[in-house]
Design an enzyme around this catalytic site. Structure first.
Site, mmCIF file in Angstrom:
data_model
loop_
_atom_site.group_PDB
_atom_site.id
_atom_site.type_symbol
_atom_site.label_atom_id
_atom_site.label_comp_id
_atom_site.label_asym_id
_atom_site.label_seq_id
_atom_site.Cartn_x
_atom_site.Cartn_y
_atom_site.Cartn_z
ATOM 1 N N LYS A 156 0.770 -1.117 0.159
ATOM 2 C CA LYS A 156 -0.141 0.053 -0.067
ATOM 3 C C LYS A 156 0.836 1.061 0.088
ATOM 4 O O LYS A 156 2.006 1.375 0.507
ATOM 5 C CB LYS A 156 -0.972 0.123 1.355
ATOM 6 C CG LYS A 156 -0.060 0.181 2.762
ATOM 7 C CD LYS A 156 -1.386 0.139 3.743
ATOM 8 C CE LYS A 156 -0.407 0.308 4.939
ATOM 9 N NZ LYS A 156 -1.370 0.275 6.214
ATOM 10 N N THR B 115 -8.744 2.650 12.107
ATOM 11 C CA THR B 115 -10.135 2.838 11.439
ATOM 12 C C THR B 115 -10.654 1.845 10.295
ATOM 13 O O THR B 115 -11.871 1.921 10.000
ATOM 14 C CB THR B 115 -9.908 4.101 10.367
ATOM 15 O OG1 THR B 115 -8.825 3.463 9.107
ATOM 16 C CG2 THR B 115 -9.079 5.265 11.016
ATOM 17 N N ALA B 116 -9.743 0.697 10.334
ATOM 18 C CA ALA B 116 -10.029 -0.182 9.525
ATOM 19 C C ALA B 116 -10.100 -0.314 8.031
ATOM 20 O O ALA B 116 -10.490 -1.134 7.313
ATOM 21 C CB ALA B 116 -11.540 -1.132 10.191
ATOM 22 N N GLY B 117 -9.782 0.849 7.837
ATOM 23 C CA GLY B 117 -9.509 1.224 6.217
ATOM 24 C C GLY B 117 -8.516 0.263 5.633
ATOM 25 O O GLY B 117 -9.034 -0.302 4.402
#
Length: 318
Positions: free
Chosen positions: A195, A226-228
């Site tokens: 990422k 945030t679990a993003g």
């Protein structure tokens, strides 16, 4: 003549009461009596309602939402020191500020090192924690540190799922070592989600290194904020032909809309621990979160520290 050990006193910080109660139950000793008073401006003052003189004191407090919980822990350490405790161990299931472990850009603080300095200066003789964001943080301390490994809790659970085509995945490059550590228990392949971030908590792009087609993928991470990242990685894995995708995460910070993000994601399940107190209302509306307790592991570690036993024995996965 049998060995004589100091009396153990367990105390809970206000941010980790539920886990501390489970630890005390597993250990077989009730929590000590402590009061936290607050002035009208929000200033806090913890004090012990029982003697700790000559005792081995274990102060249980995670430092999520770090400033209040951290400062309460520091004051608890100072109070125990001034009350003549024999040995003070800060039991910090979730070590806040651990993501600030280096200077990744100019003119920033190294928050994890400052945390280490504060806990040591307050008077702790030892610190006990689990799954640090970066293992090298252990070197920030000049006092003994017990770094417990969450894999001893997660690996038996993953084995119980009997996933036919198990593949372990890391949601980013930084977690590749952690993923490989898990993979060796299953003789499984490892894939990595690469990422790129625009800024903190905001992902610009993500790609997969490895083949997930037809696989039952388990994503391994230490912190879910945030679990993003996990939700995006899970979606990408499913788009590339995986049968299923689950996530394992030790510390469920779950800020902002994290609960909703997990519930609306393609994740089959999100497996976390209780190092951080979860929002009872929100978790009630999120069917995908499964919480495993760390209480027995911390209770065993506390017993071994008090009785001068080996902590390394707690890393053996049966």
């Amino acid at each position: 003549m049998p060995l004589q050990f100091n009396t153990v006193k367990l105390f809970a910080g206000s941010g980790t009461v539920e886990l501390a109660e489970k630890i005390s139950k597993s250990y077989g000793k009730p929590l000590g009596d402590k009061t936290l008073s607050k002035f009208s401006d929000g200033e806090i003052q913890p004090f012990y309602n029982e003697s700790v003189r000559g005792s081995d004191v274990f102060l249980i407090q995670s430092t999520n939402q770090p400033t209040d919980n951290l400062f309460e822990l520091l004051l608890m350490i100072d109070a125990a020191k001034r009350a003549s405790a024999h040995y003070i161990t800060a039991v910090v299931p979730y070590f806040g500020f651990a993501r600030q472990d280096r200077k990744d850009k100019p003119r920033v603080a190294i928050g994890a090192k400052l945390m280490a300095n504060l806990i040591t200066a307050a008077g702790a003789h030892r610190i006990m924690t689990m799954d640090l964001h970066a293992a090298q943080i252990q070197g920030f301390f000049d006092i003994p540190m017990d770094h417990l490994d969450g894999s001893i809790i997660f690996v038996p659970y993953i084995k119980s799922l009997n996933l036919p085509n198990l593949t372990i995945a890391s949601p980013d490059m930084g977690g590749s070592y952690r993923a490989r550590t898990f993979a060796k228990f299953f003789n499984a392949e490892v894939i990595i989600c690469d990422k790129r971030r625009k800024r903190a908590n905001e992902i610009e792009s993500m790609s997969i290194i490895g083949d997930v087609k037809g696989q039952d993928v388990v994503l391994i991470d230490d912190i879910c904020d945030t679990a993003g990242t996990l939700s995006k990685a899970a979606a990408l894995i499913m788009e590339n032909g995986a049968n299923s995708v689950r996530a394992v995460c030790t510390h469920a910070v779950l800020s902002g809309k994290a609960y909703e993000t997990i519930e609306n994601s393609v994740l089959t399940e999100m497996i976390v621990t209780d190092t951080i107190r979860l929002n009872e209302e929100k978790i009630g509306n999120c069917s995908k979160i499964n919480v495993l307790s760390t209480a027995d592991l911390f209770a065993h570690a506390i017993k071994n520290v008090n009785e001068h036993g080996s902590i390394s024995d707690l890393f053996d996965i049966k």
